[in-house]
Design an enzyme around this catalytic site. Structure first.
Site, mmCIF file in Angstrom:
data_model
loop_
_atom_site.group_PDB
_atom_site.id
_atom_site.type_symbol
_atom_site.label_atom_id
_atom_site.label_comp_id
_atom_site.label_asym_id
_atom_site.label_seq_id
_atom_site.Cartn_x
_atom_site.Cartn_y
_atom_site.Cartn_z
ATOM 1 N N CYS A 146 4.529 3.160 0.499
ATOM 2 C CA CYS A 146 4.815 4.540 0.920
ATOM 3 C C CYS A 146 3.566 5.406 0.729
ATOM 4 C CB CYS A 146 6.024 5.103 0.183
ATOM 5 S SG CYS A 146 5.858 5.184 -1.590
ATOM 6 N N TYR A 147 2.429 4.775 0.493
ATOM 7 C CA TYR A 147 1.125 5.438 0.482
ATOM 8 C C TYR A 147 1.011 6.615 -0.469
ATOM 9 C CZ TYR A 147 0.604 2.605 4.633
ATOM 10 O OH TYR A 147 0.574 1.564 5.494
ATOM 11 N N HIS A 148 1.295 6.405 -1.720
ATOM 12 C CA HIS A 148 1.094 7.431 -2.730
ATOM 13 C C HIS A 148 0.219 6.850 -3.846
ATOM 14 C CE1 HIS A 148 4.622 9.056 -0.668
ATOM 15 N NE2 HIS A 148 4.072 10.209 -0.959
ATOM 16 N N PRO A 149 -1.029 6.568 -3.510
ATOM 17 C CA PRO A 149 -1.904 5.968 -4.519
ATOM 18 C C PRO A 149 -2.272 6.956 -5.620
ATOM 19 C CG PRO A 149 -3.167 6.509 -2.575
ATOM 20 C CD PRO A 149 -1.721 6.810 -2.253
ATOM 21 N N HIS A 180 8.527 9.045 -7.481
ATOM 22 C CA HIS A 180 7.628 9.643 -6.506
ATOM 23 C C HIS A 180 6.550 10.440 -7.226
ATOM 24 C CE1 HIS A 180 6.197 11.675 -2.963
ATOM 25 N NE2 HIS A 180 7.000 10.928 -2.239
#
Length: 155
Positions: free
Chosen positions: A104-107, A150
């Site tokens: 989900c591209y939350h590095p 998140h």
């Protein structure tokens, strides 16, 4: 690769299973001493066998709920596209995870906040980048470990 959309008159339900608390740890390294050069990023997704097993079991449980659940068992008739078959055991679900897992591209965690005694630390407790006057980093990249949810909450 996503399957094509259902044909007219049919519908598809998508269930997404998230892995929180991944054990895999990627790396970000310099590719050269030339500042404009792009870094070498290795996400190391699914490098840890426990991550694969947990995600596979989560997918298996989610699938069971969708296929046998009170609210869905009489509605869902099988996988989409219909030519595909669902995994039958944990080994099959592991293969499924390795083939279809995504991010989900939350590095984060690439610019660690740490005390001066930690050689891997990049910023101090006031978010000041070490050895660079007037520069601070104020995003989730300073987190030494990513939270189990998140990244918006800690950001």
């Amino acid at each position: 690769e996503l399957p094509p959309c259902p044909v007219k008159g049919e519908a598809a339900i998508v269930l997404i299973t998230f892995l929180c608390g991944s054990q895999s740890r990627g790396t970000v390294r310099l590719s050269s001493n030339n500042p404009p050069s792009k870094p070498i990023i290795d996400h190391a997704y699914l490098e840890n066998d426990l991550d694969v097993a947990v995600l596979a079991e989560g997918c298996r449980i989610d699938h069971e709920i969708m296929m046998k659940g009170r609210g869905t068992k009489d509605i869902i008739v099988g996988p989409w596209p219909r030519t595909r078959s669902d995994p039958k055991d944990l080994a099959g679900w592991k293969e499924h995870v390795r083939a279809f897992a995504n991010t989900c591209y939350h590095p984060g965690g690439t610019c660690k906040m740490a005390p001066d005694t930690d050689p891997m630390g990049v910023v101090d407790h006031r978010l000041r980048v070490r050895n660079i006057e007037g520069l601070r980093v104020a995003d989730v990249s300073i987190m030494p470990l990513i939270n189990n949810g998140h990244t918006q909450a800690p950001a």
